[in-house]
Write an enzyme that holds these catalytic residues in place. Structure first.
Site, PDB file in Angstrom:
ATOM      1  N   GLU A  52       1.032  -1.296  -0.106  1.00  0.00           N
ATOM      2  CA  GLU A  52      -0.451   0.261  -0.246  1.00  0.00           C
ATOM      3  C   GLU A  52       0.733   1.474  -0.163  1.00  0.00           C
ATOM      4  OE1 GLU A  52      -3.622   2.026   2.283  1.00  0.00           O
ATOM      5  OE2 GLU A  52      -3.076   0.419   2.913  1.00  0.00           O
TER       6      GLU A  52
ATOM      7  N   ASP B 213      -2.975  11.885  -3.661  1.00  0.00           N
ATOM      8  CA  ASP B 213      -3.780  13.990  -3.740  1.00  0.00           C
ATOM      9  C   ASP B 213      -3.565  14.593  -5.257  1.00  0.00           C
ATOM     10  OD1 ASP B 213      -2.973  16.886  -3.971  1.00  0.00           O
ATOM     11  OD2 ASP B 213      -1.983  16.965  -2.238  1.00  0.00           O
TER      12      ASP B 213
END
Length: 245
Positions: free
Chosen positions: A77, A152
């Site tokens: 991850e 983001d």
């Protein structure tokens, strides 16, 4: 996992400049952001860090079986934020092992705290740039899956080139996926979802598991931020692609 993520990308460009050009930045998966540490996070770092935080070592491929004490599928991850979803997924998929990359120290402390409180044995952490971890420590064609949740979005058009999901970075990810392994991305910003779909669909080594966006897999929990957004009518887009056999 946060929105915006604490792992945010720099420009995905070659670091080697042409003659007379200013140096360009290599692919980076993050920019470091400040954050305060709670007492529980500080304690977890001190007490659990030595066991669950892996040291970055250049040119030293991990022996997963030695790290986790068993042989199991491994999922990477990238950017787990405060780690709540990571902890839930690791418990849901207890037959998998998870390696999380996060440079934000409060997030690392928060996930360690959850690991201790909930007795989660199948998570290890790198507090280091995920690109360097991939290149230096993750064996090629070894991962069962890669998770990138809510990176983001870099909303402004002039910043779009800083988004993490770009062709050069995806090529690096594919190198480390085992044949049949999956790449699962999620975003709550539709323009970024569209870019993700375009980039991933153009990669010949990847195959979409859906006709476009995927249904949210059952293992991915809804975050508090996501729940709040859904109540306000905001969308969330999941993309799940597999590496061709």
């Amino acid at each position: 996992m946060t929105t915006p993520s604490d792992l945010t990308p720099h420009d995905p460009q070659d670091a080697t400049p042409a003659d007379g050009e200013a140096p360009r930045r290599a692919i980076k998966s993050f920019v470091v952001r400040a954050g305060r540490m709670g007492t529980g996070q500080i304690k977890a770092l001190a007490e659990l860090g030595p066991r669950f935080v892996l040291p970055f070592q250049a040119a030293t491929p991990l022996d997963y079986e030695a790290v986790f004490g068993r042989k199991a599928p491994v999922v990477l991850e990238i950017g787990f934020g405060m780690g709540g979803a990571t902890a839930q997924i690791a418990q849901t998929l207890a037959d998998h092992d998870f390696i999380g990359c996060e440079v934000h120290e409060p997030g690392v402390g928060a996930l360690l705290k959850l690991i201790g409180e909930q007795d989660i044995p199948n998570i290890r952490i790198f507090q280091h740039d995920a690109v360097e971890v991939l290149e230096q420590m993750i064996p090629k064609a070894s991962l069962a899956g890669i998770h990138i949740f809510f990176p983001d979005p870099w909303h402004k058009k002039r910043h779009n080139k800083r988004r993490l999901i770009q062709t050069p970075f995806v090529a690096k990810l594919i190198e480390h996926l085992a044949p049949g392994g999956y790449l699962h991305c999620a975003t709550d910003w539709q323009p970024y979802a569209e870019q993700m779909l375009e980039v991933l669909s153009a990669e010949p080594q990847l195959q979409n598991t859906a006709a476009g966006y995927a249904e949210k897999p059952a293992y991915r929990p809804l975050t508090k931020f996501e729940n709040r957004g859904l109540k306000l009518g905001h969308g969330v887009w999941d993309l799940v692609f597999t590496r061709r056999l």
